[in-house]
Design a protein around this motif. Sequence first.
Motif, PDB file in Angstrom:
ATOM      1  N   ILE A 348       8.043   2.819  -2.030  1.00  0.00           N
ATOM      2  CA  ILE A 348       6.645   2.375  -2.185  1.00  0.00           C
ATOM      3  C   ILE A 348       6.369   1.196  -1.250  1.00  0.00           C
ATOM      4  O   ILE A 348       5.302   1.136  -0.609  1.00  0.00           O
ATOM      5  CB  ILE A 348       6.377   1.964  -3.646  1.00  0.00           C
ATOM      6  N   MET A 352       3.471   1.263   1.585  1.00  0.00           N
ATOM      7  CA  MET A 352       2.348   0.333   1.568  1.00  0.00           C
ATOM      8  C   MET A 352       2.373  -0.613   2.771  1.00  0.00           C
ATOM      9  O   MET A 352       1.493  -1.426   2.944  1.00  0.00           O
ATOM     10  CB  MET A 352       2.386  -0.507   0.284  1.00  0.00           C
ATOM     11  N   LEU A 383      -2.671   1.536  -5.760  1.00  0.00           N
ATOM     12  CA  LEU A 383      -1.347   1.200  -6.288  1.00  0.00           C
ATOM     13  C   LEU A 383      -1.475   0.640  -7.703  1.00  0.00           C
ATOM     14  O   LEU A 383      -2.213  -0.318  -7.934  1.00  0.00           O
ATOM     15  CB  LEU A 383      -0.667   0.166  -5.376  1.00  0.00           C
ATOM     16  N   ILE A 464      -0.502   5.818  -5.948  1.00  0.00           N
ATOM     17  CA  ILE A 464       0.899   5.462  -6.157  1.00  0.00           C
ATOM     18  C   ILE A 464       1.033   4.831  -7.536  1.00  0.00           C
ATOM     19  O   ILE A 464       0.369   3.838  -7.836  1.00  0.00           O
ATOM     20  CB  ILE A 464       1.399   4.485  -5.073  1.00  0.00           C
TER      21      ILE A 464
END
Length: 550
Positions: A348, A352, A383, A464
């Motif tokens: 992640i 990002m 997110l 996400i």
Amino acid sequence: MDPILIKIFIDDYLTPRQFPFEPLLWLAILYVVLHVSAVFINYFQAFMFQKISLKIIQELRVDVFSNVEKQGLAFFDQTPAGALISRITNDTESIKEFYLTVLANFVQNGLFLVGIFIAMFYLNPTLGLFCLVLLPIIFGLMQWYRKLSSKFYADMSEKLSQLNAKMNETIQGMAIVQMFRQERRLRKEFSEVNEDHFQAGIKSMKLDGLLLRPLVDLISILALILVLSYFGVTSFVSPVEIGVLYAFVNYLDRFFEPVNQMMMRLSLFQQAIVSAGRVFKLMDHKMYAPAKHGSDSPAINDGVIEFKNVSFSYDEKTEVLKNISFTVKKGETVALVGHTGSGKSSIINVLMRFYELRKGDIFIDGKSIHEFENKELRENIGLVLQDPFLYTGTISSNIRLYREGLTEEEIKKAAEFVHANEFIEKLPNSYSAAVTERGSTLSSGQRQLLSFARTIATNPKILILDEATANVDTETEEAIQDALKKMQKGRTTIAIAHRLSTIKEADQILVLHKGEIIERGNHAELLKQKGLYHKMYLLQKGSSSLEVNA
């Protein structure tokens, strides 16, 4: 000018006992005018110095804070929050004191000394030259003090940063501190750092007490003895004017008064120099968050994600991701599972673009992630973290996050979409209800629901979820799962999960172990492989449940 006026009065009028009215009147008027003018000039000077210094520090704090905001997460991984706060607040405050107290004093007294030397040379060039020789001695004393005190003030600033870091850490984790009864240990650690700060302060005070006022007073006494000796010897050869003697002794006293004031502010000056060094060192940090490469500015349309041979390390030594490759198509959901430390959150972080990618590449809609503007990534990737962060403000402002384009109607629709409206409407003032620091007055589930609403409000193309349902109860989780199904429709979704029951319907499940993908497939396929996923599912559901579901 005052001593010269008094010298004129003594030598021209008092000694010969002549008191003409008009000249003495003008002399008195000039004396009063000089004192009244000094009051207004001192006020104007103090006001302007304070105004200018406050403006400089205001802009400096904004510049420092802006530079801190530009740093990448790698910088914050290495720098304690308390140390940053100390530099932005305490150190800039020391710099402010430099402008308010030190610089103003040095400029004022510097000009005053120039005027004194002019008057001294006017009265007696020989004695004026003698007093001029005192300047290198005073300057040498200042440099000696700065050299000795710099290490003490640097130590004090460092210990103050450690105190702030220790306080910040303790306050942030107060629940854990009290639960595990760590108060005594932390109080002892805090006291030790505080004692080190105290000892550094004592050392600087001892140095101040020796090298500042006492040594200057000693030099001034020796200078006065030499001046009086000069006039005494001169009196054997020729008469000495009492006015000149008075004026010169007065100027000598006035010479050492600004010197003493400047010396007494050397401690503030040294603190400001040390603080300025720490502040400008922070401003020179260039560990900026990764930015786009090249001149193209592609847009995210479908949100198709492809990891291609991605390897990543936080410290450039130990790889936490090793040769990761997978693809997530539009409308698909890919789940990441694995034990703690397997690399799920690191995937992640690089997606990002919180950290710079060194090996391999990530593509979004066929374009390298390096080509996208940060604004484009942030606006199109939603997110939701396991531990949501809420700001001091209101429910509405925490969902909006100061995005002016969002209307109150859109905020309410986002809250209804994730079923957050059910608890929001029960709060006093509803969407205008106050939120304290980190949302401490709300439950974990309520904070998570607000985080969902915040994400949905932006209508992202990529979603996400980092263990997004970990802090909600079963009833709320069911409602959120329904909302997630609606959210995921038509969106590219990557979900990190520890509770495998929440990702059984994912299109693809990637099982990570020590930074590598060791299994992939959907829920049923992974159970048939009898691998790590199978073992994890057994641990969570039990063998009887497995037989039913299989």
